[in-house]
Design an enzyme around this catalytic site. Structure first.
Site, PDB file in Angstrom:
ATOM      1  N   LYS A  52      55.745 -37.676 -33.319  1.00  0.00           N
ATOM      2  CA  LYS A  52      55.831 -38.656 -34.397  1.00  0.00           C
ATOM      3  C   LYS A  52      54.503 -39.226 -34.878  1.00  0.00           C
ATOM      4  O   LYS A  52      54.486 -40.019 -35.788  1.00  0.00           O
ATOM      5  CB  LYS A  52      56.742 -39.816 -33.962  1.00  0.00           C
ATOM      6  CG  LYS A  52      58.171 -39.376 -33.729  1.00  0.00           C
ATOM      7  CD  LYS A  52      59.027 -40.540 -33.284  1.00  0.00           C
ATOM      8  CE  LYS A  52      60.479 -40.186 -33.196  1.00  0.00           C
ATOM      9  NZ  LYS A  52      60.860 -39.419 -32.054  1.00  0.00           N
ATOM     10  N   LYS A  94      59.406 -39.991 -44.337  1.00  0.00           N
ATOM     11  CA  LYS A  94      58.287 -39.104 -44.668  1.00  0.00           C
ATOM     12  C   LYS A  94      58.755 -37.692 -45.028  1.00  0.00           C
ATOM     13  O   LYS A  94      57.984 -36.875 -45.518  1.00  0.00           O
ATOM     14  CB  LYS A  94      57.296 -39.064 -43.516  1.00  0.00           C
ATOM     15  CG  LYS A  94      56.584 -40.397 -43.341  1.00  0.00           C
ATOM     16  CD  LYS A  94      55.912 -40.480 -41.991  1.00  0.00           C
ATOM     17  CE  LYS A  94      55.368 -41.852 -41.728  1.00  0.00           C
ATOM     18  NZ  LYS A  94      56.382 -42.889 -41.609  1.00  0.00           N
ATOM     19  N   TYR A 102      53.800 -33.450 -40.759  1.00  0.00           N
ATOM     20  CA  TYR A 102      54.929 -34.122 -40.105  1.00  0.00           C
ATOM     21  C   TYR A 102      56.104 -34.260 -41.074  1.00  0.00           C
ATOM     22  O   TYR A 102      57.230 -33.903 -40.750  1.00  0.00           O
ATOM     23  CB  TYR A 102      54.487 -35.494 -39.594  1.00  0.00           C
ATOM     24  CG  TYR A 102      55.610 -36.350 -39.072  1.00  0.00           C
ATOM     25  CD1 TYR A 102      56.247 -36.026 -37.888  1.00  0.00           C
ATOM     26  CD2 TYR A 102      56.041 -37.474 -39.770  1.00  0.00           C
ATOM     27  CE1 TYR A 102      57.287 -36.805 -37.402  1.00  0.00           C
ATOM     28  CE2 TYR A 102      57.070 -38.258 -39.293  1.00  0.00           C
ATOM     29  CZ  TYR A 102      57.693 -37.914 -38.112  1.00  0.00           C
ATOM     30  OH  TYR A 102      58.725 -38.682 -37.643  1.00  0.00           O
ATOM     31  N   ASN A 132      59.913 -46.712 -41.482  1.00  0.00           N
ATOM     32  CA  ASN A 132      59.259 -47.866 -40.874  1.00  0.00           C
ATOM     33  C   ASN A 132      58.440 -48.641 -41.897  1.00  0.00           C
ATOM     34  O   ASN A 132      57.762 -49.591 -41.562  1.00  0.00           O
ATOM     35  CB  ASN A 132      58.392 -47.451 -39.679  1.00  0.00           C
ATOM     36  CG  ASN A 132      57.330 -46.443 -40.070  1.00  0.00           C
ATOM     37  OD1 ASN A 132      57.198 -46.073 -41.227  1.00  0.00           O
ATOM     38  ND2 ASN A 132      56.584 -45.985 -39.088  1.00  0.00           N
ATOM     39  N   VAL A 133      58.498 -48.218 -43.149  1.00  0.00           N
ATOM     40  CA  VAL A 133      57.755 -48.909 -44.199  1.00  0.00           C
ATOM     41  C   VAL A 133      58.724 -49.228 -45.332  1.00  0.00           C
ATOM     42  O   VAL A 133      59.304 -48.331 -45.928  1.00  0.00           O
ATOM     43  CB  VAL A 133      56.589 -48.040 -44.722  1.00  0.00           C
ATOM     44  CG1 VAL A 133      55.847 -48.757 -45.836  1.00  0.00           C
ATOM     45  CG2 VAL A 133      55.640 -47.679 -43.594  1.00  0.00           C
ATOM     46  N   SER A 136      58.984 -47.333 -49.043  1.00  0.00           N
ATOM     47  CA  SER A 136      58.313 -46.040 -49.001  1.00  0.00           C
ATOM     48  C   SER A 136      59.167 -45.015 -49.733  1.00  0.00           C
ATOM     49  O   SER A 136      60.336 -45.260 -50.027  1.00  0.00           O
ATOM     50  CB  SER A 136      58.078 -45.618 -47.548  1.00  0.00           C
ATOM     51  OG  SER A 136      59.308 -45.485 -46.884  1.00  0.00           O
TER      52      SER A 136
END
Length: 157
Positions: A52, A94, A102, A132-133, A136
């Protein structure tokens, strides 16, 4: 593989035990039998194993692919082989329009889940994206912010 047990109440209030197993998902002949045994008699698999740390993945693309893509394929194949009814794969924000190795590996693993869920009538494979953002790419908050009164309701699945 390490084994842990957790007790919980299901929706009907029945106390049940969940067993967690941790171990490598990368293919090595000596681990294949352990992964196969871990899938026996299982009601559901939650697959969250991944490398990660984004910068490390950019410098170690081969290891990233072995764990995040090939390891995911192994888990899906073994779950299908064992006729595990449900598999949940955790991905990342992502994976939406990836700009890193990634993110690209997670995006491909999501595609793999979509394809492999059709390979077996006994195993349903689903993906969920974690972020986690806030705000995003691919985050649900963007859809909420873009919604205006009078627009059709947002569907959450």
């Amino acid at each position: 593989m390490r084994r842990l047990s957790y007790w919980f109440k299901d929706r009907a209030g029945v106390v049940r035990r969940a067993k967690a197993r941790t171990g490598s998902v990368t293919f090595r002949p000596e681990l294949a039998a352990k992964v196969r045994m871990a899938m026996r008699g299982v009601d559901a698999v939650i697959h969250a194993a991944a490398l990660k740390i984004v910068p490390n993945g950019s410098y170690n693309v081969d290891e990233l692919i072995k764990t995040n893509l090939e390891g995911t394929r192994i888990i899906f194949e073994e779950a299908i082989h064992a006729k595990v009814p449900k598999v949940l794969f955790t991905s990342t924000d992502k994976g939406c329009l990836p700009t890193t190795s990634y993110g690209a590996a997670k995006m491909l693993a999501e595609h793999l889940a979509c394809i492999m869920t059709d390979w077996s009538p006994d195993t349903a494979i689903a993906c969920t994206r974690w972020g986690n953002v806030l705000d995003s790419r691919g985050a649900f908050t963007l859809a909420i912010q873009a919604w205006k009164p009078g627009d059709p309701p947002l569907s959450v699945t």
